[in-house]
Design an enzyme around this catalytic site. Structure first.
Site, PDB file in Angstrom:
ATOM      1  N   THR A 154       0.878  -1.153   0.000  1.00 59.27           N
ATOM      2  CA  THR A 154       0.000   0.000   0.000  1.00 59.27           C
ATOM      3  C   THR A 154       0.922   1.210   0.000  1.00 59.27           C
ATOM      4  OG1 THR A 154      -1.665  -1.179   1.323  1.00 59.27           O
ATOM      5  CG2 THR A 154      -1.831   1.202   1.308  1.00 59.27           C
ATOM      6  N   ARG A 182     -13.383  -8.226  -2.464  1.00 55.60           N
ATOM      7  CA  ARG A 182     -12.718  -8.043  -1.172  1.00 55.60           C
ATOM      8  C   ARG A 182     -12.402  -6.561  -0.960  1.00 55.60           C
ATOM      9  NH1 ARG A 182      -7.079  -6.341   0.216  1.00 55.60           N
ATOM     10  NH2 ARG A 182      -6.734  -7.083   2.349  1.00 55.60           N
ATOM     11  N   SER A 184     -10.264  -3.696   1.162  1.00 55.02           N
ATOM     12  CA  SER A 184      -9.064  -3.504   1.976  1.00 55.02           C
ATOM     13  C   SER A 184      -9.326  -2.468   3.063  1.00 55.02           C
ATOM     14  CB  SER A 184      -7.910  -3.028   1.101  1.00 55.02           C
ATOM     15  OG  SER A 184      -8.100  -1.664   0.753  1.00 55.02           O
ATOM     16  N   ASP A 185      -8.316  -2.226   3.885  1.00 54.13           N
ATOM     17  CA  ASP A 185      -8.428  -1.214   4.930  1.00 54.13           C
ATOM     18  C   ASP A 185      -8.227   0.196   4.417  1.00 54.13           C
ATOM     19  OD1 ASP A 185      -5.301  -0.279   5.812  1.00 54.13           O
ATOM     20  OD2 ASP A 185      -5.516  -2.118   4.663  1.00 54.13           O
ATOM     21  N   THR A 203      -0.312   0.357   6.282  1.00 54.94           N
ATOM     22  CA  THR A 203      -0.050  -0.604   5.222  1.00 54.94           C
ATOM     23  C   THR A 203       0.099  -1.976   5.864  1.00 54.94           C
ATOM     24  OG1 THR A 203       1.413  -1.188   3.380  1.00 54.94           O
ATOM     25  CG2 THR A 203       2.463  -0.245   5.322  1.00 54.94           C
ATOM     26  N   GLY A 204      -0.098  -3.021   5.084  1.00 53.70           N
ATOM     27  CA  GLY A 204       0.019  -4.373   5.615  1.00 53.70           C
ATOM     28  C   GLY A 204      -1.144  -5.228   5.162  1.00 53.70           C
ATOM     29  N   VAL A 205      -1.536  -6.177   5.975  1.00 53.85           N
ATOM     30  CA  VAL A 205      -2.672  -7.039   5.668  1.00 53.85           C
ATOM     31  C   VAL A 205      -3.944  -6.336   6.135  1.00 53.85           C
ATOM     32  CG1 VAL A 205      -3.763  -9.268   6.089  1.00 53.85           C
ATOM     33  CG2 VAL A 205      -1.281  -9.128   5.819  1.00 53.85           C
ATOM     34  N   GLY A 206      -4.805  -5.988   5.184  1.00 54.43           N
ATOM     35  CA  GLY A 206      -5.973  -5.177   5.491  1.00 54.43           C
ATOM     36  C   GLY A 206      -6.873  -5.762   6.548  1.00 54.43           C
TER      37      GLY A 206
END
Length: 280
Positions: A154, A182, A184-185, A203-206
C-alpha cells in the site's frame, strides 16, 4: 511543515539490493517533491499529490503496478481524510483509472463520499478521469505464475502544513489473488484516519488492520492525551494478539513524526525541510 510517506513493505516486490536502493531513491525523491509542494499548498492537497506520485511509480503496489485479483482483474482502493473537517472520501475496488487518489479527492465535494466498483468508475468517467490500464508486465507474470508477492503493499502520506492542519491519504492495488469484491483497509478509517490532533496511514494485511482498528485507535489515543509514541506502542501491542501484519506512519499536531511496523520492513521516507529519514 513536515511530511512522511510509505510505500508498503520491502518484501512486497523483491528483496534484492537493487530494488532496495531503487525504493530508497524513489521515496527520497517523492518526499522532497511533496515537501516543496507543501510550501504553497495545504496538507490536504499535498497528501493527494504525494500519493499520486507513489501511484505513478511501478515500484509500489498502487496505481501503476497494482496487483491482479483472482479473476485476472485489477481493482484499486484509495482514501483521503482532512484532519480539520474530519471528512473522509474514497473509492473501493475501482478499475481502469491512473490515480485512484484523485478520484477519492474529487469525491470530497459530494454528499456521497465513498463509492465502490462500477459506481466509482462511472463517477470517475463522468468527471473527466480517462480510462487507463494500470497493469504492468511484472504483475501479469506474477499472476500467471500464481505468485502472491504483493500482499503487503500500500502507499500513503501524512502531512502537516504551515498553519498546523493535518491530512492523510492512502492508496492500494490490493494484496493480489484476492476474491473479487474483497475490501481492503485503505478506504476505511482503520487504515486512513485524521483529525486536528493526529493523522495516520497504514499498510500491511488489510484484514489485520481492520480487526485492530489501527489508525483510529492511534488517533483517538493521541486525541485523549497519550503521546504519539505511546499510542503507537499500545496499538501495536494489541495487534500482536492477532499476530497482525501492519505498519503505520503518523504526524501529530505538534509536528512529531512516528512510524512502526509489526514485521520487517515497511519502506518510508520523511522530510522536514532539513533532515531526510529513509528506511534502511
Amino acid at each position: 511543515m513536515k511530511i512522511i510517506i510509505h510505500g508498503g513493505f520491502f518484501s512486497e516486490s523483491d528483496q534484492s539490493h537493487e530494488v532496495k536502493i531503487a525504493k530508497q531513491d524513489s521515496l527520497k525523491n517523492i518526499v522532497q517533491k511533496a515537501f516543496e509542494y507543501l510550501q504553497s499548498n495545504s496538507a490536504f492537497d499535498t497528501v493527494a499529490y504525494a500519493v499520486s506520485l507513489l501511484e505513478d511509480d511501478e515500484l509500489y503496489n498502487a496505481g501503476i503496478g497494482s496487483q491482479i485479483q483472482s479473476d485476472g482483474v485489477i481493482r484499486m482502493s484509495a482514501a483521503i481524510m482532512d484532519g480539520e473537517t474530519q471528512k473522509l472520501s474514497g473509492v473501493i475496488n475501482i478499475q481502469d483509472v491512473k490515480n485512484p487518489i484523485f478520484v477519492a479527492k474529487d469525491l470530497m465535494k459530494e454528499d456521497d463520499r465513498v463509492l465502490g466498483g462500477e459506481g466509482a468508475k462511472r463517477y470517475a468517467t463522468e468527471h473527466g478521469f480517462e480510462n487507463f490500464s494500470t497493469e504492468i508486465p511484472q504483475r501479469r507474470k506474477e499472476y500467471e505464475a500464481k505468485l502472491a508477492n504483493g500482499r503487503k503493499g500500500t502507499v500513503g502520506c501524512v502531512a502537516i502544513d504551515k498553519v498546523g492542519k493535518l491530512a492523510v491519504a492512502t492508496s492500494t492495488g490490493g494484496k493480489g489473488f484476492e476474491i473479487p469484491g474483497r475490501i481492503s483497509d485503505s478506504a476505511t478509517v482503520a487504515g486512513n484516519y485524521a483529525n486536528a490532533f493526529c493523522a495516520v496511514s497504514c499498510t500491511g494485511v488489510g484484514e489485520d488492520i481492520v480487526s485492530n482498528a489501527t489508525s483510529t485507535k492511534i488517533v483517538t489515543r493521541v486525541t485523549d492525551g497519550m503521546t504519539l509514541e505511546n499510542a503507537f506502542h499500545k496499538t501495536f501491542e494489541e495487534l500482536k494478539t492477532i499476530d497482525g501484519f501492519a505498519g503505520a506512519i503518523a504526524i501529530d499536531k505538534e509536528g512529531n513524526i512516528y512510524h512502526q511496523d509489526s514485521y520487517p520492513t515497511m519502506v518510508f521516507a520523511s522530510f522536514d525541510g532539513e533532515i531526510f529519514k529513509v528506511f534502511n
